[in-house]
Design a protein around this motif. Structure first.
Motif, PDB file in Angstrom:
ATOM      1  N   THR A  79      18.450   1.790  -6.496  1.00 22.73           N
ATOM      2  CA  THR A  79      18.369   3.178  -6.945  1.00 22.73           C
ATOM      3  C   THR A  79      18.132   4.156  -5.789  1.00 22.73           C
ATOM      4  O   THR A  79      17.577   3.787  -4.751  1.00 22.73           O
ATOM      5  N   ASN A  80      18.536   5.392  -6.000  1.00 23.44           N
ATOM      6  CA  ASN A  80      18.192   6.484  -5.082  1.00 23.44           C
ATOM      7  C   ASN A  80      17.110   7.398  -5.651  1.00 23.44           C
ATOM      8  O   ASN A  80      16.680   8.347  -4.995  1.00 23.44           O
ATOM      9  N   THR A 101      13.704   8.949  -6.684  1.00 27.75           N
ATOM     10  CA  THR A 101      12.384   8.899  -6.053  1.00 27.75           C
ATOM     11  C   THR A 101      11.223   9.125  -7.010  1.00 27.75           C
ATOM     12  O   THR A 101      10.076   8.836  -6.676  1.00 27.75           O
ATOM     13  N   GLY A 104      11.153   4.149  -7.717  1.00 32.78           N
ATOM     14  CA  GLY A 104      12.158   3.701  -6.766  1.00 32.78           C
ATOM     15  C   GLY A 104      12.461   2.239  -6.994  1.00 32.78           C
ATOM     16  O   GLY A 104      12.230   1.698  -8.083  1.00 32.78           O
ATOM     17  N   SER A 159      23.962   1.783  -3.186  1.00 25.54           N
ATOM     18  CA  SER A 159      23.249   2.641  -4.137  1.00 25.54           C
ATOM     19  C   SER A 159      24.227   3.711  -4.608  1.00 25.54           C
ATOM     20  O   SER A 159      25.256   3.936  -3.974  1.00 25.54           O
ATOM     21  N   LYS A 207      24.336   6.891  -4.430  1.00 21.80           N
ATOM     22  CA  LYS A 207      24.620   7.940  -3.448  1.00 21.80           C
ATOM     23  C   LYS A 207      24.778   7.404  -2.029  1.00 21.80           C
ATOM     24  O   LYS A 207      25.172   8.143  -1.123  1.00 21.80           O
ATOM     25  N   VAL A 263      16.981   4.445   0.185  1.00 22.88           N
ATOM     26  CA  VAL A 263      16.483   3.878  -1.071  1.00 22.88           C
ATOM     27  C   VAL A 263      14.954   3.940  -1.056  1.00 22.88           C
ATOM     28  O   VAL A 263      14.306   3.353  -0.179  1.00 22.88           O
ATOM     29  N   THR A 269      22.132   2.264   2.815  1.00 28.24           N
ATOM     30  CA  THR A 269      22.936   1.541   1.836  1.00 28.24           C
ATOM     31  C   THR A 269      24.340   2.133   1.756  1.00 28.24           C
ATOM     32  O   THR A 269      24.564   3.305   2.055  1.00 28.24           O
ATOM     33  N   ARG A 293      27.773   3.534   0.037  1.00 28.05           N
ATOM     34  CA  ARG A 293      28.203   4.308  -1.131  1.00 28.05           C
ATOM     35  C   ARG A 293      29.257   3.494  -1.883  1.00 28.05           C
ATOM     36  O   ARG A 293      29.959   2.677  -1.280  1.00 28.05           O
ATOM     37  N   ASP A 325      19.828   6.714 -12.655  1.00 23.44           N
ATOM     38  CA  ASP A 325      21.084   6.780 -11.889  1.00 23.44           C
ATOM     39  C   ASP A 325      22.033   5.602 -12.079  1.00 23.44           C
ATOM     40  O   ASP A 325      23.154   5.641 -11.574  1.00 23.44           O
TER      41      ASP A 325
END
Length: 226
Positions: free
Chosen positions: A9-10, A12, A22, A46, A48, A52, A83, A85, A108
């Motif tokens: 995940t991105n 936060t 996270g 991830s 985006k 991470v 990471t 895209r 996400d």
């Protein structure tokens, strides 16, 4: 042998709050440790790309192995700082995709069209879709070419409603894994809260909670070896 694509995940924070979340570290680290032992290469992606975040609560549930992976310079660079895209990933390179958890994924993972395309491309190429804990969010809305939910009629598992309640997050998460899975036709399987449990149904491999990472990894390795 083809590689495994690990998704993180991105996100936060719990959306609408200042409460941080996270990646649940062990859900990446223990899986990577199992892959390393079998010589299976792992790439990290991830939604985006790039950074991470770590769920701070996950740092309370570490051991020597998790810390060894966490301190590894390659893991730091590729899994936490840079990471990939989705547009940098070629699905044909991978035998499986693995969705890690941590509550952030609930925002996400479920509706990201790029993640969905990649996962289904890997699956349609004969690959495996796997997840642990909240990582099930990446499976919930996947659809096949006929527009049918991929999990419909399948036995899967993930972080349960009871576990969400015990974690104290039932009122802040955007949905409950168990409810959505069942609404989309899945047979949601579960064992006692916070006990190790993993399920295989065809090429879907899922684990219930953070204590199920190695069980999922071993199911996948068994498939890849055969």
């Amino acid at each position: 042998m083809k590689k495994v694509l690990l998704v993180e995940t991105n996100v936060t924070r719990y959306q609408g709050t200042t409460d941080p979340t996270g990646l649940w570290l062990g859900e990446a680290a223990e899986f990577v440790d199992e892959m390393n032992q079998d010589g299976i290469a792992v790439d990290y992606m991830s939604p985006k790309g790039g950074f991470v975040p770590l769920d701070p609560r996950s740092m309370k549930y570490t051991d020597d192995t998790i810390m060894r992976i966490y301190e590894d310079s390659d893991f730091i660079e590729r899994a936490l700082k840079n990471t990939l895209r989705p547009d940098q990933v070629t699905p044909g390179d991978y035998a499986a995709i693995y969705y890690t958890g941590g509550h952030g994924v609930m925002w996400d993972f479920p509706d990201d069209p790029n993640l969905q395309r990649l996962a289904m491309a890997i699956y349609d190429n004969g690959g495996y879709i796997s997840s642990v804990c909240h990582g099930i969010a990446g499976l919930l809305n996947l659809k096949d070419a006929q527009g049918k939910y991929l999990i419909a009629g399948k036995q899967i598992t993930g972080f349960t409603t009871a576990e969400e309640r015990i974690a104290g997050k039932k009122s802040v998460v955007p949905f409950l894994n168990q409810q959505v899975a069942e609404a989309h036709g899945a047979h949601f399987m579960k064992k006692r809260f916070y006990s190790e449990y993993a399920v295989k149904d065809g090429r879907l491999l899922t684990g219930q909670n953070p204590f199920s990472v190695r069980a999922v990894a071993k199911l996948l390795l068994n498939e890849l070896q055969h």
